[in-house]
Design a protein around this motif. Structure first.
Motif, PDB file in Angstrom:
ATOM      1  N   ASN A   1      77.976  28.108 110.248  1.00 38.40           N
ATOM      2  CA  ASN A   1      79.364  28.092 110.128  1.00 38.40           C
ATOM      3  C   ASN A   1      79.966  29.269 111.129  1.00 38.40           C
ATOM      4  OD1 ASN A   1      82.148  28.056 109.468  1.00 38.40           O
ATOM      5  ND2 ASN A   1      81.989  28.523 107.435  1.00 38.40           N
ATOM      6  N   ALA A   2      80.382  28.948 112.300  1.00 39.20           N
ATOM      7  CA  ALA A   2      80.845  29.448 113.300  1.00 39.20           C
ATOM      8  C   ALA A   2      82.220  30.396 112.924  1.00 39.20           C
ATOM      9  CB  ALA A   2      81.022  28.756 114.867  1.00 39.20           C
ATOM     10  N   ASN A   3      83.022  29.799 111.948  1.00 39.51           N
ATOM     11  CA  ASN A   3      84.071  30.507 111.645  1.00 39.51           C
ATOM     12  C   ASN A   3      84.171  31.672 110.833  1.00 39.51           C
ATOM     13  OD1 ASN A   3      85.638  28.323 112.828  1.00 39.51           O
ATOM     14  ND2 ASN A   3      85.567  27.066 110.809  1.00 39.51           N
ATOM     15  N   VAL A   4      82.887  31.969 110.348  1.00 40.19           N
ATOM     16  CA  VAL A   4      82.460  33.254 109.595  1.00 40.19           C
ATOM     17  C   VAL A   4      82.128  34.482 110.730  1.00 40.19           C
ATOM     18  CG1 VAL A   4      82.506  32.063 107.349  1.00 40.19           C
ATOM     19  CG2 VAL A   4      80.417  32.713 108.844  1.00 40.19           C
ATOM     20  N   SER A   5      81.907  34.021 111.790  1.00 36.08           N
ATOM     21  CA  SER A   5      81.543  34.936 112.803  1.00 36.08           C
ATOM     22  C   SER A   5      82.493  35.932 113.067  1.00 36.08           C
ATOM     23  CB  SER A   5      81.104  34.213 114.230  1.00 36.08           C
ATOM     24  OG  SER A   5      80.166  33.515 113.802  1.00 36.08           O
ATOM     25  N   PRO A   6      82.333  37.186 113.434  1.00 34.35           N
ATOM     26  CA  PRO A   6      83.388  38.133 113.699  1.00 34.35           C
ATOM     27  C   PRO A   6      83.775  37.875 115.165  1.00 34.35           C
ATOM     28  CG  PRO A   6      81.082  39.303 113.649  1.00 34.35           C
ATOM     29  CD  PRO A   6      80.910  37.948 113.231  1.00 34.35           C
ATOM     30  N   ILE A   7      85.042  38.265 115.554  1.00 31.85           N
ATOM     31  CA  ILE A   7      85.545  37.827 116.720  1.00 31.85           C
ATOM     32  C   ILE A   7      86.260  39.156 117.521  1.00 31.85           C
ATOM     33  CG2 ILE A   7      85.940  35.523 116.588  1.00 31.85           C
ATOM     34  CD1 ILE A   7      89.038  36.246 116.172  1.00 31.85           C
ATOM     35  N   ASP A   8      86.205  40.181 116.381  1.00 33.31           N
ATOM     36  CA  ASP A   8      86.939  41.573 117.186  1.00 33.31           C
ATOM     37  C   ASP A   8      86.094  42.555 116.294  1.00 33.31           C
ATOM     38  OD1 ASP A   8      89.443  42.577 118.373  1.00 33.31           O
ATOM     39  OD2 ASP A   8      88.899  43.802 116.564  1.00 33.31           O
ATOM     40  N   VAL A   9      85.936  43.708 117.171  1.00 35.55           N
ATOM     41  CA  VAL A   9      84.905  44.747 116.768  1.00 35.55           C
ATOM     42  C   VAL A   9      85.546  45.987 117.186  1.00 35.55           C
ATOM     43  CG1 VAL A   9      83.445  44.700 118.543  1.00 35.55           C
ATOM     44  CG2 VAL A   9      82.538  45.765 116.430  1.00 35.55           C
ATOM     45  N   THR A  10      85.720  47.137 116.094  1.00 24.49           N
ATOM     46  CA  THR A  10      85.965  48.719 116.888  1.00 24.49           C
ATOM     47  C   THR A  10      84.586  49.557 116.198  1.00 24.49           C
ATOM     48  OG1 THR A  10      88.069  48.223 116.243  1.00 24.49           O
ATOM     49  CG2 THR A  10      87.426  50.477 116.283  1.00 24.49           C
ATOM     50  N   LEU A  11      84.368  50.353 117.176  1.00 21.80           N
ATOM     51  CA  LEU A  11      83.036  51.238 116.989  1.00 21.80           C
ATOM     52  C   LEU A  11      83.769  52.664 117.062  1.00 21.80           C
ATOM     53  CD1 LEU A  11      80.225  51.727 116.597  1.00 21.80           C
ATOM     54  CD2 LEU A  11      79.860  51.974 119.078  1.00 21.80           C
ATOM     55  N   GLU A  12      83.332  53.506 115.793  1.00 23.60           N
ATOM     56  CA  GLU A  12      83.783  54.766 115.890  1.00 23.60           C
ATOM     57  C   GLU A  12      82.684  55.814 115.419  1.00 23.60           C
ATOM     58  OE1 GLU A  12      87.833  55.220 113.410  1.00 23.60           O
ATOM     59  OE2 GLU A  12      86.263  53.413 112.734  1.00 23.60           O
ATOM     60  N   GLY A  13      82.785  57.069 115.924  1.00 22.37           N
ATOM     61  CA  GLY A  13      81.395  57.926 115.614  1.00 22.37           C
ATOM     62  C   GLY A  13      82.097  59.551 115.088  1.00 22.37           C
ATOM     63  N   ARG A  14      81.116  60.086 114.560  1.00 24.31           N
ATOM     64  CA  ARG A  14      81.468  61.578 114.048  1.00 24.31           C
ATOM     65  C   ARG A  14      80.251  62.278 114.136  1.00 24.31           C
ATOM     66  NH1 ARG A  14      82.326  60.443 107.408  1.00 24.31           N
ATOM     67  NH2 ARG A  14      80.255  59.900 107.013  1.00 24.31           N
ATOM     68  N   VAL A  15      80.365  63.509 114.290  1.00 25.52           N
ATOM     69  CA  VAL A  15      79.191  64.609 114.642  1.00 25.52           C
ATOM     70  C   VAL A  15      78.649  64.893 113.205  1.00 25.52           C
ATOM     71  CG1 VAL A  15      80.110  65.634 116.489  1.00 25.52           C
ATOM     72  CG2 VAL A  15      80.850  66.386 114.471  1.00 25.52           C
ATOM     73  N   ASN A  16      79.254  64.803 111.965  1.00 24.28           N
ATOM     74  CA  ASN A  16      78.754  65.190 110.734  1.00 24.28           C
ATOM     75  C   ASN A  16      79.471  64.345 109.830  1.00 24.28           C
ATOM     76  OD1 ASN A  16      80.858  66.927 109.836  1.00 24.28           O
ATOM     77  ND2 ASN A  16      79.885  68.528 111.717  1.00 24.28           N
ATOM     78  N   PRO A  17      78.947  64.389 108.521  1.00 22.74           N
ATOM     79  CA  PRO A  17      80.065  63.717 107.439  1.00 22.74           C
ATOM     80  C   PRO A  17      81.086  64.254 107.141  1.00 22.74           C
ATOM     81  CG  PRO A  17      77.692  63.862 106.677  1.00 22.74           C
ATOM     82  CD  PRO A  17      77.814  64.711 108.038  1.00 22.74           C
ATOM     83  N   GLU A  18      81.275  65.723 107.508  1.00 24.99           N
ATOM     84  CA  GLU A  18      82.776  66.305 107.176  1.00 24.99           C
ATOM     85  C   GLU A  18      83.614  65.885 108.341  1.00 24.99           C
ATOM     86  OE1 GLU A  18      79.791  68.010 106.696  1.00 24.99           O
ATOM     87  OE2 GLU A  18      79.860  67.567 104.598  1.00 24.99           O
TER      88      GLU A  18
END
Length: 315
Positions: A1-18
């Motif tokens: 089902n192609a309709n459930v495929s994501p079409i937009d993505v955002t990537l974030e990062g952090r140096v530690n859990p805090e």
């Protein structure tokens, strides 16, 4: 089902859990082979490389060629599927190709005891506070093109938000807010963005700049409210509010993804933007909230290429 495929993505990062999440990039997912489906099987192995995904299978990718920030944790956010009404999201695998850095070397032990300071302590701070915030700006501040980036962004008043981090990222990759089914204030849709700069220092705002996105002139914000506060328990205090000069003007559009080269003194003169200044403002804040109180013609969508808040970071 192609309709459930994501079409937009955002990537974030952090140096530690805090540490706060920082935006690495975002974009639309354009699948090769026009959404042709991959076979579901435990016997199928993906043979990708650093340079390329596996060309034998259908995949989409978003590049971040200018990113050189180092992180230990990553967060991937999918904000939309091919069919908006779908309540499901499906994909086979997520890959983040990149470079693994060796751990930093262990510092050698000190040969001298550290029980006493090398310099006798004084009875007052090295940089004593001044009675005037303006004096603090003059003496202890760094002038920057924006005090918001890098940092985290939280939106409110939107039924759907796409690329919230792009609101402050240094390109014209636009932020998108949909007001559908959201309550109004006297018939007007209102939404807000709260910014928590990663530097974690007090700062003084001097100039608010909005860069146009690539389409929909009626989706521009024309009436704003900018507020600040010193911590999460403090009340919001107004820095400035009112109309942007472009409210009743035809304004040019910026293509998506263009790198912005601005300074403390000026926005990027090669791009299309509008600004309002706060020359008499001198109160320092830690967190900021930008509220769009009206889009041009009260459009359902609110979009912006980038928000800059030029000012001083206090040391």
């Amino acid at each position: 089902n192609a309709n459930v495929s994501p079409i937009d993505v955002t990537l974030e990062g952090r140096v530690n859990p805090e540490a706060p999440w920082e935006s690495i990039g975002s974009g639309d997912l354009e699948f090769n082979n026009n959404f042709e489906r991959n076979v579901r099987s435990t016997a199928v192995f993906i043979e990708s490389t650093y340079e390329s995904g596996d060309v034998n299978y259908t995949y989409a990718e978003v590049d971040f060629p200018s990113n050189n920030a180092v992180y230990s944790d990553y967060k991937v956010t999918f904000s939309a599927t091919r069919k908006y009404e779908e309540t499901r999201l499906q994909f086979a695998e997520v890959e983040i190709p990149g470079m693994l850095l060796p751990p930093p070397p262990t510092p050698p032990p000190s040969l001298l005891p550290s029980v006493s300071p090398s310099v006798p302590p004084t009875a007052y701070p090295t940089h004593p506070p001044t009675p005037s915030p303006t004096a603090a700006v003059a003496d202890n501040a760094q002038a920057v093109n924006t005090i918001l980036y890098p940092g985290s962004v939280e939106s409110s008043g939107c039924s759907r938000t796409v690329r919230a981090g792009s609101a402050i990222a240094p390109t014209t990759e636009k932020f998108f807010c949909d007001h559908l089914d959201m309550p109004t204030q006297d018939g007007i849709w209102v939404d807000s963005l709260t910014f928590s700069p990663a530097h974690g220092k007090l700062s003084v705002a001097k100039d608010l700049r909005l860069y146009t996105h690539n389409n929909c002139a009626n989706c521009d914000c024309v009436d704003y409210l900018l507020e600040g506060r010193v911590d999460a328990s403090s009340a919001w205090e107004e820095i400035g509010s009112g109309d942007f000069p472009w409210r009743d003007q035809a304004i040019c559009r910026n293509s998506r993804g263009i790198t912005i080269n601005s300074t403390f003194e000026s926005g990027d003169s090669d791009l299309c933007y509008d600004s309002v200044g706060f020359p008499s403002h001198s109160t320092p804040y830690l967190v900021y909230k930008y509220t769009c109180r009206r889009t041009r013609k009260n459009h359902r969508y609110h979009q912006v290429g980038r928000i800059e808040l030029a000012g001083y970071i206090l040391e």
